[in-house]
Design a protein around this motif. Structure first.
Motif, PDB file in Angstrom:
ATOM      1  N   ARG A   1       0.852  -1.195   0.000  1.00 38.64           N
ATOM      2  CA  ARG A   1       0.000   0.000   0.000  1.00 38.64           C
ATOM      3  C   ARG A   1       0.883   1.238   0.000  1.00 38.64           C
ATOM      4  O   ARG A   1       1.778   1.369   0.826  1.00 38.64           O
ATOM      5  CB  ARG A   1      -0.849   0.018   1.268  1.00 38.64           C
ATOM      6  CG  ARG A   1      -2.329  -0.295   1.068  1.00 38.64           C
ATOM      7  CD  ARG A   1      -3.001  -0.173   2.416  1.00 38.64           C
ATOM      8  NE  ARG A   1      -4.407  -0.481   2.398  1.00 38.64           N
ATOM      9  CZ  ARG A   1      -5.374   0.422   2.369  1.00 38.64           C
ATOM     10  NH1 ARG A   1      -5.075   1.691   2.319  1.00 38.64           N
ATOM     11  NH2 ARG A   1      -6.636   0.055   2.386  1.00 38.64           N
TER      12      ARG A   1
ATOM     13  N   GLU B   1     -11.601  -1.497  -5.520  1.00 41.13           N
ATOM     14  CA  GLU B   1     -11.954  -1.291  -4.110  1.00 41.13           C
ATOM     15  C   GLU B   1     -13.464  -1.237  -3.872  1.00 41.13           C
ATOM     16  O   GLU B   1     -13.956  -1.798  -2.885  1.00 41.13           O
ATOM     17  CB  GLU B   1     -11.296  -0.025  -3.558  1.00 41.13           C
ATOM     18  CG  GLU B   1     -11.574   0.177  -2.084  1.00 41.13           C
ATOM     19  CD  GLU B   1     -10.848   1.374  -1.495  1.00 41.13           C
ATOM     20  OE1 GLU B   1     -10.979   1.603  -0.279  1.00 41.13           O
ATOM     21  OE2 GLU B   1     -10.134   2.086  -2.239  1.00 41.13           O
TER      22      GLU B   1
ATOM     23  N   TYR C   1      -8.530  -6.236  -3.006  1.00 42.95           N
ATOM     24  CA  TYR C   1      -9.747  -5.831  -2.306  1.00 42.95           C
ATOM     25  C   TYR C   1     -10.883  -6.829  -2.480  1.00 42.95           C
ATOM     26  O   TYR C   1     -11.774  -6.904  -1.636  1.00 42.95           O
ATOM     27  CB  TYR C   1     -10.209  -4.461  -2.799  1.00 42.95           C
ATOM     28  CG  TYR C   1      -9.602  -3.309  -2.042  1.00 42.95           C
ATOM     29  CD1 TYR C   1      -9.840  -3.145  -0.685  1.00 42.95           C
ATOM     30  CD2 TYR C   1      -8.780  -2.385  -2.683  1.00 42.95           C
ATOM     31  CE1 TYR C   1      -9.279  -2.089   0.013  1.00 42.95           C
ATOM     32  CE2 TYR C   1      -8.224  -1.326  -2.001  1.00 42.95           C
ATOM     33  CZ  TYR C   1      -8.470  -1.182  -0.652  1.00 42.95           C
ATOM     34  OH  TYR C   1      -7.920  -0.142   0.032  1.00 42.95           O
TER      35      TYR C   1
ATOM     36  N   ASP D   1      -5.828  -2.750  -7.630  1.00 39.55           N
ATOM     37  CA  ASP D   1      -6.133  -3.207  -6.268  1.00 39.55           C
ATOM     38  C   ASP D   1      -6.970  -4.485  -6.253  1.00 39.55           C
ATOM     39  O   ASP D   1      -8.043  -4.557  -5.630  1.00 39.55           O
ATOM     40  CB  ASP D   1      -6.823  -2.103  -5.457  1.00 39.55           C
ATOM     41  CG  ASP D   1      -5.867  -0.973  -5.086  1.00 39.55           C
ATOM     42  OD1 ASP D   1      -4.644  -1.205  -5.131  1.00 39.55           O
ATOM     43  OD2 ASP D   1      -6.324   0.123  -4.764  1.00 39.55           O
TER      44      ASP D   1
ATOM     45  N   LYS E   1     -15.292  -4.598  -2.860  1.00 37.55           N
ATOM     46  CA  LYS E   1     -14.897  -5.358  -1.676  1.00 37.55           C
ATOM     47  C   LYS E   1     -16.136  -5.995  -1.038  1.00 37.55           C
ATOM     48  O   LYS E   1     -17.132  -5.329  -0.768  1.00 37.55           O
ATOM     49  CB  LYS E   1     -14.216  -4.411  -0.679  1.00 37.55           C
ATOM     50  CG  LYS E   1     -13.729  -5.072   0.598  1.00 37.55           C
ATOM     51  CD  LYS E   1     -13.047  -4.042   1.487  1.00 37.55           C
ATOM     52  CE  LYS E   1     -12.567  -4.668   2.778  1.00 37.55           C
ATOM     53  NZ  LYS E   1     -11.894  -3.674   3.647  1.00 37.55           N
TER      54      LYS E   1
ATOM     55  N   ASN F   1      -8.690  -3.375   7.490  1.00 31.65           N
ATOM     56  CA  ASN F   1      -9.425  -3.267   6.230  1.00 31.65           C
ATOM     57  C   ASN F   1      -8.971  -4.292   5.206  1.00 31.65           C
ATOM     58  O   ASN F   1      -9.784  -4.838   4.449  1.00 31.65           O
ATOM     59  CB  ASN F   1      -9.268  -1.858   5.641  1.00 31.65           C
ATOM     60  CG  ASN F   1      -9.999  -0.813   6.446  1.00 31.65           C
ATOM     61  OD1 ASN F   1     -10.962  -1.112   7.148  1.00 31.65           O
ATOM     62  ND2 ASN F   1      -9.553   0.427   6.360  1.00 31.65           N
ATOM     63  N   ASP F   2      -7.665  -4.567   5.169  1.00 33.36           N
ATOM     64  CA  ASP F   2      -7.095  -5.393   4.105  1.00 33.36           C
ATOM     65  C   ASP F   2      -7.057  -6.877   4.423  1.00 33.36           C
ATOM     66  O   ASP F   2      -7.115  -7.711   3.521  1.00 33.36           O
ATOM     67  CB  ASP F   2      -5.667  -4.945   3.785  1.00 33.36           C
ATOM     68  CG  ASP F   2      -5.611  -3.538   3.212  1.00 33.36           C
ATOM     69  OD1 ASP F   2      -6.683  -3.019   2.853  1.00 33.36           O
ATOM     70  OD2 ASP F   2      -4.518  -2.966   3.136  1.00 33.36           O
TER      71      ASP F   2
END
Length: 516
Positions: free
Chosen positions: A55, A83, A251, A248, A86, A404-405
């Motif tokens: 990141r 993202e 996500y 990304d 997600k 979050n990840d």
């Protein structure tokens, strides 16, 4: 340049720029700094790529720069940020990504492909002017209209229920009904799982009832050839290769990642449309072996672009990060030396782990810390103690991003991190530790993920230990945020791994950590 007053308008303006710079946006193209020589060239090359980086390492900036270059040459491009998807489940996640892909491609047809050079509203997005004249507007509009039909179809599909049973009644002649019954065991095109139902004779016609089960995935697979023909028309319009960027990947759900990669890999194959996927290496699954295999295999189907400038290449990282800060500061008529001591720069490099976004964020926080403390015997510039305090404040951001990840892996990752932290701070009282290379343990894989999450940092990829012959180790640094301000209290030993002669300090058996 003389020391600058940290309360000046220049410095506040610099902090505004730093705040904006840590967000990966289209405007970031203006300040793009290549993470390593040749990375932009690779991202623009005619080869599928997986772009790996932690990141804030510059993945999105690189990919947006590649899109900008294509648009200025009026070459086809589509950019999808994953993202927003997600938590979406397959196949709806694939449908959603396809919708965004076609929307992005339609935007290119409506704007970059045909906009006149003097349409500044379009071109200011990429801070330049086109290098070629507009493409055939009538052809672009015709393809754009076809894409609009595709979008309507996909949006309808998205909101339908998957695996739902459907009944369809049809009026047909007796002869047609007899033929339909005879072939009822063979699914009709576009209708998976069809079975013949009862029929009622009504003179010369019969009413046929057929039952089928909707499969969104099968529908999308049958659409690939149609989509490819549409993409060929786009490429032929430009007479130039295009870019298809999925940013990304990490996500979306890990189990769904290879399915999405597989679909877009097949969609772009042999279409002069080159797939580029940005993601975090140890948070991603892009290929699954099987019969058939699913996804894109590195080396065969795609190559890798690695943007991680780790602390193993300390001088390279320092040069890269300082260059970014210098360019941002120049907008406020400043240089880094006007507000940072030499020691602060080195501490910022360590605190960031080589990640540009963390470097800029911590710099911003450190300026505020130095302003708050005012002038002391250390002067007015940002110093190492200011960076230490800012680094501690930044730790909460990293923890939040881990949450979050990491998804369902969060608990095991936190548990492994706390074990590493206790080993370094409580047991060994040292900032670095060693792990046997390629150790077949879950804990080893979790350490790789913690590196990707920037709570640990690789500092040496190959270390031998004096009393453990035949084994190769990797050296890691515990993130500075975990012990700033506590060095004296804990009586910690700091290994300056980047300095000449420091390797011997890393070769101690006492530093070997055993992952769970």
């Amino acid at each position: 340049m003389a020391d600058i007053d940290l309360n000046s308008e220049q410095v506040y303006r610099l902090q505004d720029s730093l705040t904006e710079a840590v967000r990966a946006t289209e405007e970031g193209v203006q300040r793009f700094v290549e993470p390593a020589s040749g990375t932009l060239r690779m991202a623009l090359s005619r080869r599928p790529h997986l772009v790996f980086g932690r990141r804030g390492s510059g993945k999105t900036s690189l990919l947006r720069k590649a899109i900008a270059e294509h648009n200025l040459d009026r070459r086809p491009s589509a950019f999808v940020d994953l993202e927003p998807f997600k938590g979406h489940t397959y196949p709806d996640v694939l449908i959603s990504v396809l919708i965004e892909f076609f929307r992005s491609l339609k935007l290119w047809l409506d704007e970059a492909a045909v906009a006149r050079k003097n349409q500044t509203k379009v071109w200011r997005r990429w801070f330049s002017t086109p290098r070629k004249g507009p493409l055939a507007k009538a052809s672009a509009q015709a393809i754009s209209a076809e894409i609009e039909v595709v979008l309507t179809d996909l949006e309808r599909l998205l909101h339908e229920q998957d695996d739902a049973e459907i009944e369809r009644r049809m009026q047909m002649s007796t002869k047609e009904a007899v033929e339909a019954k005879a072939s009822a065991t063979v699914p009709a095109p576009g209708s998976p799982g069809i079975s013949a139902g009862a029929s009622a004779e009504q003179g010369q016609t019969e009413e046929m009832l057929e039952k089928l089960r909707r499969s969104k995935a099968n529908y999308l697979h049958r659409k690939i050839l149609e989509y490819q023909r549409l993409l060929k028309r786009v490429v032929d319009l430009a007479d130039a290769d295009g870019l298809l960027i999925l940013d990304d990947l990490y996500y979306i759900r890990r189990s769904d990642q290879p399915l999405v990669v597989d679909y877009f890999h097949r969609l772009a194959k042999n279409q002069r449309l080159w797939l580029k996927i940005g993601t975090i290496r140890h948070r991603s699954s892009w290929y699954v072996r099987g019969d058939p295999a699913v996804g894109a295999k590195l080396g065969d189907d795609a190559d890798a672009i690695n943007l991680d400038i780790t602390l193993e290449k300390y001088r390279t990282a320092k040069t890269f990060l300082t260059k970014i800060l210098t360019e941002i500061a120049a907008d406020s008529d400043l240089t880094p030396s006007a507000f940072l001591t030499d020691g602060a720069v080195d501490r910022l490099v360590l605190a960031s782990g080589g990640v540009a976004r963390d470097f800029l964020s911590i710099t911003n926080k450190a300026i505020s810390v130095a302003r708050e403390r005012g002038e002391t015997f250390r002067g007015t510039k940002v110093n190492t103690e200011d960076v230490n305090q800012a680094c501690g404040e930044h730790e909460g951001t990293k923890r939040e991003e881990l949450s979050n990840d990491a998804g369902s892996d969060q608990a095991v990752l936190i548990d492994e991190f706390e074990r590493v932290r206790a080993f370094c701070l409580d047991e060994k009282k040292v900032n670095c530790f060693l792990v046997e290379k390629d150790l077949p343990k879950d804990g080893y894989r979790q350490i790789q993920e913690l590196v990707d999450l920037r709570l640990l940092h690789l500092v040496k990829s190959r270390v031998t230990v004096r009393d453990r012959r035949g084994k190769i180790y990797e050296a890691y640094l515990l993130d500075l945020s975990q012990y700033t301000g506590e060095r004296k209290k804990r009586d910690m030993s700091m290994i300056d791994f980047w300095k000449t002669g420091a390797e011997d300090e890393l070769r101690r058996g006492a530093l070997v950590y055993e992952p769970s």
